[in-house]
Design an enzyme around this catalytic site. Structure first.
Site, PDB file in Angstrom:
ATOM      1  N   ARG A   1      32.294   6.731  -3.174  1.00  0.00           N
ATOM      2  CA  ARG A   1      30.994   6.819  -2.490  1.00  0.00           C
ATOM      3  C   ARG A   1      30.944   8.112  -1.700  1.00  0.00           C
ATOM      4  NH1 ARG A   1      28.633   4.953   2.509  1.00  0.00           N
ATOM      5  NH2 ARG A   1      26.601   3.986   2.166  1.00  0.00           N
TER       6      ARG A   1
ATOM      7  N   SER B   1      23.208  -3.486  -5.706  1.00  0.00           N
ATOM      8  CA  SER B   1      23.156  -3.893  -4.301  1.00  0.00           C
ATOM      9  C   SER B   1      21.871  -4.640  -3.999  1.00  0.00           C
ATOM     10  CB  SER B   1      23.155  -2.656  -3.387  1.00  0.00           C
ATOM     11  OG  SER B   1      24.456  -2.252  -3.126  1.00  0.00           O
TER      12      SER B   1
ATOM     13  N   LYS C   1      27.154   2.849   7.134  1.00  0.00           N
ATOM     14  CA  LYS C   1      25.975   3.131   6.328  1.00  0.00           C
ATOM     15  C   LYS C   1      24.836   3.575   7.229  1.00  0.00           C
ATOM     16  CE  LYS C   1      23.114   1.257   2.692  1.00  0.00           C
ATOM     17  NZ  LYS C   1      22.614   0.118   1.958  1.00  0.00           N
TER      18      LYS C   1
HETATM   19  N1  TZP Z   1      26.198  -1.224   2.057  1.00  0.00           N
HETATM   20  C1  TZP Z   1      25.919  -2.243   2.877  1.00  0.00           C
HETATM   21  S1  TZP Z   1      26.971  -2.256   4.217  1.00  0.00           S
HETATM   22  C2  TZP Z   1      27.807  -0.890   3.653  1.00  0.00           C
HETATM   23  C3  TZP Z   1      27.243  -0.462   2.472  1.00  0.00           C
HETATM   24  C4  TZP Z   1      27.670   0.704   1.688  1.00  0.00           C
HETATM   25  C5  TZP Z   1      28.961  -0.273   4.376  1.00  0.00           C
HETATM   26  C6  TZP Z   1      30.175  -1.150   4.430  1.00  0.00           C
HETATM   27  O1  TZP Z   1      31.185  -0.528   5.184  1.00  0.00           O
HETATM   28  P1  TZP Z   1      32.052  -1.305   6.273  1.00  0.00           P
HETATM   29  O2  TZP Z   1      32.725  -0.218   7.061  1.00  0.00           O
HETATM   30  O3  TZP Z   1      33.045  -2.135   5.535  1.00  0.00           O
HETATM   31  O4  TZP Z   1      31.097  -2.097   7.121  1.00  0.00           O
END
Ligand code: TZP
Ligand code: MG
Length: 183
Positions: free
Chosen positions: A19, A87, A116
């Protein structure tokens, strides 16, 4: 990044998503190919957002969100065999994604996340339960998932979890503990 990916693989992590939200296409392709060269076929590699760069990097699949290529658009690019992840952030999106050729669906953010930009509202464990009731496809929970709350997320119906922060803080220990939780 390559060293971190190798460390996770050594712990038994079997799927990694690449990502990159700030790099340009050229950098993403360069890093994607480097990951593929380093990990070969030992880990399933999923490209975030970009079906074209999934193919160009030799990855095993692509993951699209609500603002990327549509699932069927991405499927047209990657063909029938590579993995397609989608997603979703609410029941309506989940229902819609369930009607596509997605190989797995993601639901989240389950909990608050700082990984995010502009995350959708948290869905909580109730959101995971609701998602579970709406699909029979593999369900990945994401967002604020830690070793502390991971078990509850699985008990709410997720098949597995997608994690950034908890894994990057302490990759080795975290991966081993997560794999035990998922066991
Ligand atoms: N999509 C929804 S939450 C997220 C993404 C890419 C981030 C998740 O990262 P973390 O640090 O595990 O909360
Ligand atoms: Mg995306």
């Amino acid at each position: 990044m390559l060293a971190a990916a190798e460390e996770l693989r050594a712990c038994g992590v079997s799927l990694l998503q690449y990502r990159n939200k700030s790099g340009d296409a050229r950098q993403i392709l360069e890093q994607g190919r480097a990951l593929k060269a380093r990990l070969a076929d030992s880990v399933r590699l999923i490209m975030n957002d970009r079906a074209d760069l999934c193919l160009a990097s030799g990855f095993d699949g692509v993951h699209v969100g609500q603002d990327d290529l549509s699932p069927e658009g991405a499927r047209r690019v990657i063909g029938p065999d590579l993995w397609l992840g989608v997603s979703t952030h609410n029941p309506e999106q989940l229902r819609e994604a369930d009607a596509t050729t997605a190989d797995y669906l993601a639901i989240g953010p389950v909990f608050a996340t700082s990984s995010k930009d502009k995350p959708d509202p948290v869905v909580g464990l109730e959101g995971v339960r609701r998602a579970r009731a709406l699909t029979r496809r593999p369900l990945v929970a994401i967002g604020g998932i830690t070793r502390e709350n991971g078990r509850a997320v699985i008990e709410a119906g997720a098949d597995t979890v997608a994690v950034i922060s908890d894994l990057t803080r302490e990759p080795h220990k975290s991966a081993e503990e997560f794999l035990r939780i998922l066991g």
